[in-house]
Design an enzyme around this catalytic site. Structure first.
Site, short mmCIF file in Angstrom:
data_model
loop_
_atom_site.label_atom_id
_atom_site.label_comp_id
_atom_site.label_asym_id
_atom_site.label_seq_id
_atom_site.Cartn_x
_atom_site.Cartn_y
_atom_site.Cartn_z
N HIS A 88 20.99 22.04 -20.31
CA HIS A 88 22.25 21.60 -19.72
C HIS A 88 23.38 22.30 -20.46
O HIS A 88 23.42 22.30 -21.69
CB HIS A 88 22.45 20.09 -19.92
CG HIS A 88 21.42 19.22 -19.27
ND1 HIS A 88 21.64 18.59 -18.07
CD2 HIS A 88 20.16 18.87 -19.65
CE1 HIS A 88 20.57 17.87 -17.75
NE2 HIS A 88 19.66 18.02 -18.69
N HIS B 205 14.66 22.95 -18.68
CA HIS B 205 16.05 23.33 -18.37
C HIS B 205 16.95 22.97 -19.54
O HIS B 205 16.72 22.00 -20.25
CB HIS B 205 16.55 22.63 -17.10
CG HIS B 205 16.34 21.14 -17.11
ND1 HIS B 205 15.12 20.57 -16.84
CD2 HIS B 205 17.20 20.11 -17.33
CE1 HIS B 205 15.23 19.25 -16.91
NE2 HIS B 205 16.48 18.95 -17.22
P1 5GP Z 1 16.97 15.93 -17.18
O1 5GP Z 1 17.21 14.48 -17.00
O2 5GP Z 1 15.55 16.26 -16.77
O3 5GP Z 1 17.32 16.48 -18.52
O4 5GP Z 1 17.95 16.68 -16.21
C1 5GP Z 1 17.72 16.85 -14.86
C2 5GP Z 1 19.04 17.17 -14.25
O5 5GP Z 1 18.81 17.61 -12.93
C3 5GP Z 1 19.98 15.98 -14.17
O6 5GP Z 1 21.17 16.26 -14.87
C4 5GP Z 1 20.20 15.78 -12.69
O7 5GP Z 1 21.53 15.44 -12.39
C5 5GP Z 1 19.83 17.13 -12.12
N1 5GP Z 1 19.29 17.09 -10.78
C6 5GP Z 1 18.44 16.17 -10.24
N2 5GP Z 1 18.11 16.51 -8.98
C7 5GP Z 1 18.76 17.66 -8.72
C8 5GP Z 1 18.83 18.51 -7.56
O8 5GP Z 1 18.20 18.25 -6.54
N3 5GP Z 1 19.61 19.62 -7.66
C9 5GP Z 1 20.30 19.92 -8.79
N4 5GP Z 1 21.04 21.03 -8.76
N5 5GP Z 1 20.29 19.15 -9.89
C10 5GP Z 1 19.51 18.03 -9.86
#
Ligand code: 5GP
Length: 144
Positions: free
Chosen positions: A109, A107
């Site tokens: 951001h 993903h």
């Molecule tokens: P990462 O840390 O992997 O780069 O980002 C994961 C993102 O997913 C985080 O910004 C977190 O806030 C978001 N996130 C975690 N769980 C959920 C969820 O259940 N739904 C959504 N829409 N976002 C989530």
């Protein structure tokens, strides 16, 4: 989780893709799905995920899918800009837990930024209220 390993299709974004978990959808086509981050580090924090590949991170995305996917990342970022008129937009992506990744489906951001407003700390922000996220998804979606 390390940079390399098996894709776990029980991750939350895989569940969202299969319709097994809800999301505040911003945009969807055959390549990508965009939805609101429920723990936003700024107002309008949006995530864009590829739909087809079981890629844990950017390094694993098949090369021929990178271009189409990045086109969607740009398109959603342009929608965020049109909908919310921020002063800047941070776009970032983490690969592997030591790099800050917490959900292991690729993903990007998209984080709108305003002059003088600090971004929240990744992983340390509270859950946003559902009405706010629903309205943002609607506004950004209409501008994509
Ligand atoms: P990462 O840390 O992997 O780069 O980002 C994961 C993102 O997913 C985080 O910004 C977190 O806030 C978001 N996130 C975690 N769980 C959920 C969820 O259940 N739904 C959504 N829409 N976002 C989530």
């Amino acid at each position: 989780m390390s940079l390399h390993g098996a894709y776990d299709d029980a991750n939350i974004f895989a569940k969202i893709l299969r319709g097994e978990a809800p999301c505040f959808k911003v945009y969807e086509d055959d390549v990508a799905l965009a939805f609101m981050d429920i723990f936003p580090v700024s107002r309008g924090h949006t995530l864009v995920i590829p739909k087809r590949a079981a890629a844990r991170n950017l390094l694993e995305l098949p090369t021929d899918e990178v271009g189409p996917y990045m086109t969607r990342v740009q398109r959603v970022a342009q929608g965020v800009e049109r909908a919310l008129t921020p002063d800047g937009v941070s776009i970032f992506q983490f690969n592997g837990a030591p790099a800050g990744q917490t959900v292991f489906h690729l993903h990007f951001h998209i984080v709108p930024r305003w002059e003088g407003v600090a971004m929240g700390q990744h992983g340390k922000t509270p859950m946003a209220d559902k009405e706010t996220l629903a309205q943002l998804a609607k506004d950004i979606g209409a501008a994509v």
